[in-house]
Enzyme design. Structure first.
Site, PDB file in Angstrom:
ATOM      1  N   ARG A 108       0.813  -1.221   0.000  1.00 53.54           N
ATOM      2  CA  ARG A 108       0.000   0.000   0.000  1.00 53.54           C
ATOM      3  C   ARG A 108       0.843   1.266   0.000  1.00 53.54           C
ATOM      4  O   ARG A 108       0.475   2.263  -0.642  1.00 53.54           O
ATOM      5  CB  ARG A 108      -0.919  -0.015   1.236  1.00 53.54           C
ATOM      6  CG  ARG A 108      -1.926   1.112   1.280  1.00 53.54           C
ATOM      7  CD  ARG A 108      -2.629   1.169   2.625  1.00 53.54           C
ATOM      8  NE  ARG A 108      -3.860   1.953   2.588  1.00 53.54           N
ATOM      9  CZ  ARG A 108      -4.542   2.331   3.655  1.00 53.54           C
ATOM     10  NH1 ARG A 108      -4.106   1.988   4.867  1.00 53.54           N
ATOM     11  NH2 ARG A 108      -5.653   3.043   3.543  1.00 53.54           N
ATOM     12  N   SER A 128      -7.465   6.692  -0.164  1.00 52.41           N
ATOM     13  CA  SER A 128      -7.009   5.306  -0.225  1.00 52.41           C
ATOM     14  C   SER A 128      -7.929   4.527   0.689  1.00 52.41           C
ATOM     15  O   SER A 128      -7.975   4.765   1.892  1.00 52.41           O
ATOM     16  CB  SER A 128      -5.560   5.193   0.244  1.00 52.41           C
ATOM     17  OG  SER A 128      -5.166   3.836   0.337  1.00 52.41           O
ATOM     18  N   SER A 129      -8.688   3.596   0.113  1.00 56.85           N
ATOM     19  CA  SER A 129      -9.734   2.920   0.871  1.00 56.85           C
ATOM     20  C   SER A 129      -9.161   2.050   1.989  1.00 56.85           C
ATOM     21  O   SER A 129      -7.996   1.641   1.962  1.00 56.85           O
ATOM     22  CB  SER A 129     -10.578   2.039  -0.056  1.00 56.85           C
ATOM     23  OG  SER A 129     -11.231   2.816  -1.036  1.00 56.85           O
ATOM     24  N   MET A 130     -10.007   1.758   2.948  1.00 54.62           N
ATOM     25  CA  MET A 130      -9.674   0.863   4.049  1.00 54.62           C
ATOM     26  C   MET A 130      -9.225  -0.489   3.486  1.00 54.62           C
ATOM     27  O   MET A 130      -9.945  -1.097   2.693  1.00 54.62           O
ATOM     28  CB  MET A 130     -10.908   0.694   4.930  1.00 54.62           C
ATOM     29  CG  MET A 130     -10.737  -0.180   6.129  1.00 54.62           C
ATOM     30  SD  MET A 130     -12.294  -0.202   7.075  1.00 54.62           S
ATOM     31  CE  MET A 130     -11.918  -1.493   8.257  1.00 54.62           C
TER      32      MET A 130
END
Length: 382
Positions: free
Chosen positions: A26, A90-92
């Site tokens: 990530r 930025s998604s979970m």
């Protein structure tokens, strides 16, 4: 423990995706300036967390299972404080891996992603399926350009397109899967044309009233689609489907509350209608309606209900220790009555969770159902 092993240990990440998550970490796709959030989607940080100024806090946020906002107000906001409306993030990670599991991809499949964002989700798909099998579309040219840079640095090259993700893409053929990383209020008709019969559409879908969940739709030969909701979600709405919420003055039309409203009382507490699942179950039934809360110093509040056409409104007053609550309603629709009827239907059905609801999409619109497509939900409004 790194983020990928932690997701695997929690059961969110499946073993077939583990090599990809380890190969495409990530942190390669998180901007240097972020506002960390929490699992429910809300932004926690009042001030920006900067990689340059506080690298430890930045790394802690990146390696946490939380969403990370990096853009406010469609890029118009500058400064270190929060903006008005978060517009890209930025998604979970748990949601990322869960939606990829819903997508159920296999080697050789072509995938269209709507909402490039940081580029991380597109990178995961490209690593798993190959660059040539992934197309990602983003409405914001600056966001897309930044994602392109990150993808190149990671050695990945899916096709990036700048444009309206709800309008369809010409000359790209059909896809086996379509995944949206933004919320929608309705499934855009072009999506069902872009996905081959037997393919899947996976997208967060939120009601006008409130509440949201990920829907997994199988496209049929006749161009319709049907499927269940898989889990609760809280994504930013696709820009082209954002709602315009009229002000109070548009409803009272120059008069003071209660204007021409009719008074009554209810035993249903307004507080019992406010959880995410309550709103979702109500919103699947009560269309063209949204709410606001007017809060007072003593902790009491008024729940305002509005029809999107500005023709109807209602209020329900909540006060502590009360067992009955005053209601005022005006207009051709009795909005509190609709909301209460929808809530009581859901309550009588055993308060089903998100996963028991489903959706059928046709050219005529959306039909929500419970447990089986034949068991359609009551409908109010348009």
């Amino acid at each position: 423990m790194g983020l990928a092993p932690a997701l695997l240990a929690s059961g969110a990440l499946t073993s077939d995706w583990l090599p990809t998550f380890e190969a495409v970490p990530r942190h390669l796709f998180v901007p240097d300036r972020i506002w960390p959030g929490k699992a429910g989607g809300a932004v926690q940080a009042e001030q920006v967390v900067s990689r340059a100024d506080d690298p430890d806090a930045w790394w802690e946020a990146v390696n946490s299972d939380i969403p990370l906002t990096f853009q406010w107000d469609d890029g118009e906001h500058t400064g270190n404080a929060k903006g008005t409306t978060p517009s890209s993030s930025s998604s979970m990670p748990t949601m990322v891996v869960s939606m990829l599991a819903d997508l159920d991809v296999d080697a050789g499949m072509r995938v269209l992603e709507v909402g490039t964002g940081t580029g991380w989700n597109a990178a995961l798909l490209a690593h798993r399926l190959g660059d040539e099998n992934v197309v990602t579309i983003e409405v914001d040219a600056d966001v897309s350009a930044a994602a392109a840079t990150r993808l190149e640095r990671a050695g990945l090259n899916p096709r990036l397109v700048v444009g309206d993700g709800g309008a369809g893409l010409a000359n790209l053929g059909q896809f086996d899967r379509l995944e949206a990383t933004c919320s929608i209020a309705r499934v855009p008709a072009p999506w069902l044309e872009l996905v081959r019969p037997g393919g899947l559409v996976v997208s967060p879908l939120g009601t006008e009233y409130g509440g949201e969940a990920v829907v997994r739709l199988a496209v049929r030969e006749d161009g319709t689609a049907v499927g269940r909701f898989t889990r609760s979600s809280a994504f930013m709405r696709m820009r082209q489907q954002r709602s315009t919420r009229p002000p109070l003055a548009a409803y009272l039309k120059g008069k003071s509350w209660p204007a021409d409203g009719e008074r009554s009382f209810t035993r249903l507490s307004p507080a019992d209608t406010g959880d995410w699942i309550d709103q979702f179950a109500i919103g699947l039934q009560v269309r063209g309606c949204f709410w606001r809360a007017e809060r007072y110093r003593d902790g009491s509040y008024t729940l305002w209900l509005y029809s999107t056409d500005t023709a109807s409104w209602a209020t329900a007053d909540w006060e502590a220790e009360r067992t009955t609550y005053e209601v005022v309603q005006s207009g051709p629709r009795r909005l509190w009555d609709e909301v209460e009827t929808a809530w009581r239907w859901w309550n009588a059905a055993g308060r089903p969770d998100f996963e028991r609801f489903g959706l059928t999409v046709t050219p005529d619109g959306h039909t929500p159902w419970l447990d089986d497509p034949a068991n359609t939900l009551p409908q109010f409004g348009k």
